[in-house]
Design an enzyme around this catalytic site. Structure first.
Site, mmCIF file in Angstrom:
data_model
loop_
_atom_site.group_PDB
_atom_site.id
_atom_site.type_symbol
_atom_site.label_atom_id
_atom_site.label_comp_id
_atom_site.label_asym_id
_atom_site.label_seq_id
_atom_site.Cartn_x
_atom_site.Cartn_y
_atom_site.Cartn_z
ATOM 1 N N THR A 74 0.841 -1.199 0.000
ATOM 2 C CA THR A 74 0.000 0.000 0.000
ATOM 3 C C THR A 74 0.874 1.246 0.000
ATOM 4 O O THR A 74 0.676 2.172 -0.801
ATOM 5 C CB THR A 74 -0.924 0.014 1.242
ATOM 6 O OG1 THR A 74 -1.785 -1.128 1.174
ATOM 7 C CG2 THR A 74 -1.759 1.278 1.307
ATOM 8 N N HIS A 203 3.847 -9.867 3.601
ATOM 9 C CA HIS A 203 2.888 -10.810 4.208
ATOM 10 C C HIS A 203 2.089 -11.607 3.194
ATOM 11 O O HIS A 203 1.313 -12.492 3.569
ATOM 12 C CB HIS A 203 1.965 -10.094 5.213
ATOM 13 C CG HIS A 203 0.881 -9.254 4.614
ATOM 14 N ND1 HIS A 203 -0.405 -9.699 4.476
ATOM 15 C CD2 HIS A 203 0.892 -7.996 4.130
ATOM 16 C CE1 HIS A 203 -1.154 -8.736 3.946
ATOM 17 N NE2 HIS A 203 -0.373 -7.694 3.714
ATOM 18 N N THR A 242 13.110 5.029 11.132
ATOM 19 C CA THR A 242 13.956 3.916 11.553
ATOM 20 C C THR A 242 13.427 2.612 10.969
ATOM 21 O O THR A 242 12.224 2.346 11.036
ATOM 22 C CB THR A 242 14.003 3.839 13.090
ATOM 23 O OG1 THR A 242 14.522 5.081 13.571
ATOM 24 C CG2 THR A 242 14.879 2.698 13.570
ATOM 25 N N CYS A 328 -10.334 -6.624 1.167
ATOM 26 C CA CYS A 328 -9.939 -5.348 1.780
ATOM 27 C C CYS A 328 -11.136 -4.514 2.195
ATOM 28 O O CYS A 328 -10.997 -3.548 2.915
ATOM 29 C CB CYS A 328 -9.045 -4.577 0.837
ATOM 30 S SG CYS A 328 -7.563 -5.493 0.432
HETATM 31 C C1 LIG Z 1 -2.273 -7.108 -0.447
HETATM 32 C C2 LIG Z 1 -2.137 -6.252 -1.633
HETATM 33 C C3 LIG Z 1 -1.740 -4.911 -1.524
HETATM 34 C C4 LIG Z 1 -1.498 -4.249 -0.193
HETATM 35 O O1 LIG Z 1 -0.339 -4.740 0.412
HETATM 36 P P1 LIG Z 1 -0.034 -4.420 1.967
HETATM 37 O O2 LIG Z 1 1.384 -4.884 2.130
HETATM 38 O O3 LIG Z 1 -1.018 -5.195 2.753
HETATM 39 O O4 LIG Z 1 -0.158 -2.945 2.136
HETATM 40 C C5 LIG Z 1 -1.603 -4.185 -2.686
HETATM 41 N N1 LIG Z 1 -1.838 -4.723 -3.881
HETATM 42 C C6 LIG Z 1 -2.221 -6.009 -4.023
HETATM 43 C C7 LIG Z 1 -2.454 -6.557 -5.387
HETATM 44 C C8 LIG Z 1 -2.390 -6.800 -2.907
HETATM 45 O O5 LIG Z 1 -2.790 -8.060 -3.063
#
Ligand SMILES: *Cc1c(COP(=O)(O)O)cnc(C)c1O
Length: 384
Positions: A74, A203, A242, A328
């Site tokens: 994000t 993640h 940091t 989401c």
């Molecule tokens: C999960 C996801 C994100 C967001 O990633 P985060 O590390 O959770 O902020 C953005 N784009 C796609 C395609 C995702 O699957």
């Protein structure tokens, strides 16, 4: 609700036990600040960060100096969609993206438009794909940036990134790809794909949450952007603050493991998904496997069950963790923007459920899910 089978790996993945093991010492043993490296504590942390940078760069065929750690995809997407138009303001103000992007890209696109920037959102066809002709036609002298996700989080459909990269390079337009759902699942190489900027999330690939990276090309062209976060000048001044050392160490290890396991996991997940789709299709009529004929990542399948509401179905599928619509915004009862963009009508989009398999998915999990889904869909269909 006590879920026993987890088929929601596109929402997040468990931290690999090897990842957790390498992270633990960096909390209260090697707790130095990598920016304060005049002593051994800081030096140790700095070395760990640089090792992670190398592990991650190897996974995507980049130079370690082209990797900038962030809090996740994000943030990386925001850095690109806000920081590129700001830095290259003198060159133009047009950006191009796609209707099926992740909200973190689409929200920034809308903001760009609100700030009187120019925006083109490309449509996808029924297979979830953009047309290279449309890409070509969308570009003008004013175009700064094209942003296309490599793999869609809801459908697993893979966009023709190499072709799009070639077009962008030929037109001197910067090319960004949100590859949060691609990296760790399918081979990815920044050179052959001709991408200038790439967003990565830890993640989604068995690393910890709250950490990610932005790949930014250093040569021919060297890409610049205006930072989102200013301060102590960490990460070459591109992203101050940091560094989250334990998380970054885990992210690097996750990248290493992904490289080692990519092929084997991919083959197993394709076989499991095919078995799953076959099992469902054999027993249930009026289902639509979304993007079935498109190139998709192993392990993701999104199925629309006509005569069922996806949210009810997910609720009824007790013991099974899956998603309806986009994970989401689960409080949202609107049909998924991805599925409606692909031409699904309201009811079909509302009847869709995403099953995303992962490294820990067993054949027994698949058998359980097939039986459970068939039984539940039949029950819901007769209750109308
Ligand atoms: C999960 C996801 C994100 C967001 O990633 P985060 O590390 O959770 O902020 C953005 N784009 C796609 C395609 C995702 O699957």
């Amino acid at each position: 609700m006590n879920s026993k089978v987890y088929l929601d790996h596109n929402a997040t993945t468990p931290v690999d036990s090897r990842v957790l093991d390498v992270m633990l010492p960096y909390f209260s043993e090697h707790y130095g600040n990598p920016a304060n490296n005049t002593h051994s504590f800081g030096k140790r942390a700095e070395n760990a960060i640089e090792k992670s940078r190398e592990q991650l760069s190897r996974l995507i065929g980049a130079n370690p100096r082209e990797i900038f750690f962030t809090s996740g995809a994000t943030e990386s997407n925001n850095m690109v969609l806000k920081g590129i138009p700001s830095f290259y303001e003198h060159k133009g103000n047009h950006i191009v993206s796609v209707t099926t992007e992740h909200k973190s890209v689409l929200c920034c696109c809308e903001l760009h438009k609100k700030n009187v920037g120019k925006l083109t959102l490309l449509d996808v066809d029924n297979f979830g794909l953009i047309k290279t002709n449309d890409v070509e036609e969308s570009l003008s002298d004013e175009t700064l940036l094209l942003s296309v996700m490599m793999v869609n989080n809801e459908t697993g459909v893979i966009q023709p990134i190499e072709k799009i990269g070639k077009i962008c390079r030929a037109h001197g337009v910067l090319f960004h790809s949100d590859a949060a759902q691609a990296i760790g699942k399918i081979p990815f190489n920044v050179e052959s794909m001709m991408v200038d900027l790439v967003s990565i999330s830890s993640h989604k690939m068995y690393g910890p949450k709250g950490v990610g990276a932005l790949y930014m090309k250093k040569n021919k062209p060297r890409v610049h952007l205006t930072p989102l976060i200013d301060g102590g000048g960490q990460e070459d001044g591109i992203r101050s603050g940091t560094l989250n050392v334990p998380a970054i160490v885990g992210f690097g290890e996750a990248a290493q493991i992904a490289m080692e396991r990519l092929k084997e996991d991919g083959l197993r997940l394709i076989a499991q998904r095919e078995h799953f789709e076959q099992g469902i299709s054999d027993q249930l009529s009026n289902i639509n496997i979304i993007g079935y004929t498109s190139r998709r990542v192993p392990g993701t399948t999104n199925i629309s069950f006509s005569g069922c509401n996806g949210q009810n179905l997910v609720k009824e599928l007790k013991g099974l963790a899956v998603s309806s619509g986009s994970a989401c915004n689960t409080s949202n009862v609107e049909p998924s923007h991805v599925l409606t963009s692909m031409g699904l009508d309201y009811d079909s989009a509302m009847g869709a459920v995403r099953f995303s398999l992962g490294r820990d998915t067993t054949d027994a999990d698949i058998e359980f899910t097939i039986g459970h889904v068939i039984e539940t869909v039949k029950k819901l269909r007769t209750s109308i």
